[in-house]
Write an enzyme that holds these catalytic residues in place. Sequence first.
Site, PDB file in Angstrom:
ATOM      1  N   HIS A  18     -49.471   1.896 -29.079  1.00 54.07           N
ATOM      2  CA  HIS A  18     -48.537   2.528 -28.143  1.00 54.07           C
ATOM      3  C   HIS A  18     -49.248   3.589 -27.308  1.00 54.07           C
ATOM      4  O   HIS A  18     -49.044   3.680 -26.095  1.00 54.07           O
ATOM      5  CB  HIS A  18     -47.374   3.158 -28.910  1.00 54.07           C
ATOM      6  CG  HIS A  18     -46.477   2.164 -29.562  1.00 54.07           C
ATOM      7  ND1 HIS A  18     -45.140   2.041 -29.252  1.00 54.07           N
ATOM      8  CD2 HIS A  18     -46.710   1.237 -30.527  1.00 54.07           C
ATOM      9  CE1 HIS A  18     -44.602   1.082 -29.988  1.00 54.07           C
ATOM     10  NE2 HIS A  18     -45.540   0.582 -30.772  1.00 54.07           N
ATOM     11  N   ASP A 115     -40.746   6.517 -26.254  1.00 55.95           N
ATOM     12  CA  ASP A 115     -40.250   5.246 -26.778  1.00 55.95           C
ATOM     13  C   ASP A 115     -39.439   5.424 -28.066  1.00 55.95           C
ATOM     14  O   ASP A 115     -38.246   5.179 -28.093  1.00 55.95           O
ATOM     15  CB  ASP A 115     -41.370   4.211 -26.929  1.00 55.95           C
ATOM     16  CG  ASP A 115     -42.609   4.718 -27.638  1.00 55.95           C
ATOM     17  OD1 ASP A 115     -42.599   5.857 -28.150  1.00 55.95           O
ATOM     18  OD2 ASP A 115     -43.609   3.972 -27.693  1.00 55.95           O
ATOM     19  N   THR A 136     -43.276  -0.745 -24.921  1.00 54.30           N
ATOM     20  CA  THR A 136     -44.468  -1.576 -25.067  1.00 54.30           C
ATOM     21  C   THR A 136     -44.138  -2.898 -25.746  1.00 54.30           C
ATOM     22  O   THR A 136     -44.956  -3.812 -25.742  1.00 54.30           O
ATOM     23  CB  THR A 136     -45.550  -0.840 -25.868  1.00 54.30           C
ATOM     24  OG1 THR A 136     -45.036  -0.481 -27.149  1.00 54.30           O
ATOM     25  CG2 THR A 136     -45.993   0.425 -25.144  1.00 54.30           C
ATOM     26  N   SER A 355     -52.151  -6.177 -27.571  1.00 55.38           N
ATOM     27  CA  SER A 355     -53.179  -7.188 -27.804  1.00 55.38           C
ATOM     28  C   SER A 355     -52.989  -8.399 -26.901  1.00 55.38           C
ATOM     29  O   SER A 355     -53.959  -8.968 -26.385  1.00 55.38           O
ATOM     30  CB  SER A 355     -53.167  -7.623 -29.276  1.00 55.38           C
ATOM     31  OG  SER A 355     -53.643  -6.588 -30.108  1.00 55.38           O
ATOM     32  N   GLY A 373     -41.607  -7.515 -36.770  1.00 54.22           N
ATOM     33  CA  GLY A 373     -40.947  -6.971 -35.593  1.00 54.22           C
ATOM     34  C   GLY A 373     -41.122  -7.777 -34.326  1.00 54.22           C
ATOM     35  O   GLY A 373     -40.971  -9.004 -34.304  1.00 54.22           O
TER      36      GLY A 373
END
EC number: 2.4.1.239
Length: 459
Positions: A18, A115, A136, A355, A373
């Site tokens: 993040h 966030d 993100t 990534s 997640g």
Amino acid sequence: MKSRPLHIAMYPWLAMGHQIAFLHLCNKLAIRGHKISFITPPKAQAKLEPFNLHPNSITFVTINVPHVEGLPPDAQTTADVTYPLQPQIMTAMDLTKDDIETLLTGLKPDLVFYDFTHWMPALAKRLGIKAVHYCTASSVMIGYTLTPARFHQGTDLMESDLMEPPEGYPDSSIKLQTHEARVFAAKRKDTFGSNVLFYDRQFIALNEADLLAYRTCREIEGPYMDYIGKQFNKPVVATGPVILDPPTLDLEEKFSTWLGGFEPGSVVYCCFGSECTLRPNQFLELVLGLELTGMPFLAAVKAPLGFETVESAMPEGFQERVKGRGFVYGGWVQQQLILAHPSVGCFITHCGSGSLSEALVNKCQLVLLPNVGDQILNARMMGTNLEVGVEVEKGDEDGMYTKESVCKAVSIVMDCENETSKRVRANHARIRELLLNKDLESSYVDSFCMRLQEIVEGI
């Protein structure tokens, strides 16, 4: 409307994925004359500094992370702890609220990007600062799990509810497997820092923002962003692909030398990010699957649960069998530089958004192995919707993968004659070309900056 340089504060979740994603956006904003105050703990700052390409415009502001019972004494980010301890890192971040208020009062930014800190919008409003939720995670994930159509505070999400997408969701082919839906449903009852339910934290953070921003482009995620905008009745904008500028450091010599000993496109690189700690049996299946491919490989993975080092977790005789072609490393690596190395031909990724952003602009083929997640729905989008990678097969009920399933996925994408590989390679090449279009990226960031001006001016 006459534009002016904005002062923007950033306080992302204390995970390196993040932090780096926020900083890459900062670099794009700094080019356009905006001033950034990036709030981060000291250990994270040391890792971030090489990625700060505009130190005259981007200033790191140190925040001390309070100690929380159960955490190691020097824990500041998720990279310092195992996955089960991440809620305590969140609690520690929540405990910085008063310090953040003091900092923001002194800094007087026009906007604050955040966030996971669900308390940020209310704090910002009190100080006359606009709050931007910069996500993100993909809009595919948020739309599937956190929109009002799916989510109601105080009610349970049942496993059966999560097997299918919510009403109105743009793509009915994106679904969860049984074991994934079970975990998502159970997480509805989980707290994630300060006795706040995980989903409540995320929903409040989204619902109280002045603007929702996603690190993507509409060419890839447009329908999902539109869905979220209608659900929350808020403006939703894309920052564009935010192509990563190369860091100012070279690849560490031990990696550049090792990778340099192999043919172009021949090495399988595997990395699951700073947050993922595998169970011992899945760690074994992974490394044995890499061995089974017969290809050279570099795996950057944390020691599995219950082990201090990756070396102590290796199967008997493994290191001798793969000597000279296998490199398993338990520390943090310069992934962006590794992916760009000409010897790397395949990337086994956990499908974290950061990534994937790095991978899609490189030529390595993608093997998708999500863990938790948003990674799961990212993998579905990449494998099912966009068809730019091959997902490792797992058991529907238990979610376990085998060395054979790891080897199979790698073998498919690395075989140029395989029909699936041909399709995946063509799709990846098309999206790579799209993302590397500097005019596209520039237009997105320019539009995003204009939207920030409008938010500040109340337009």
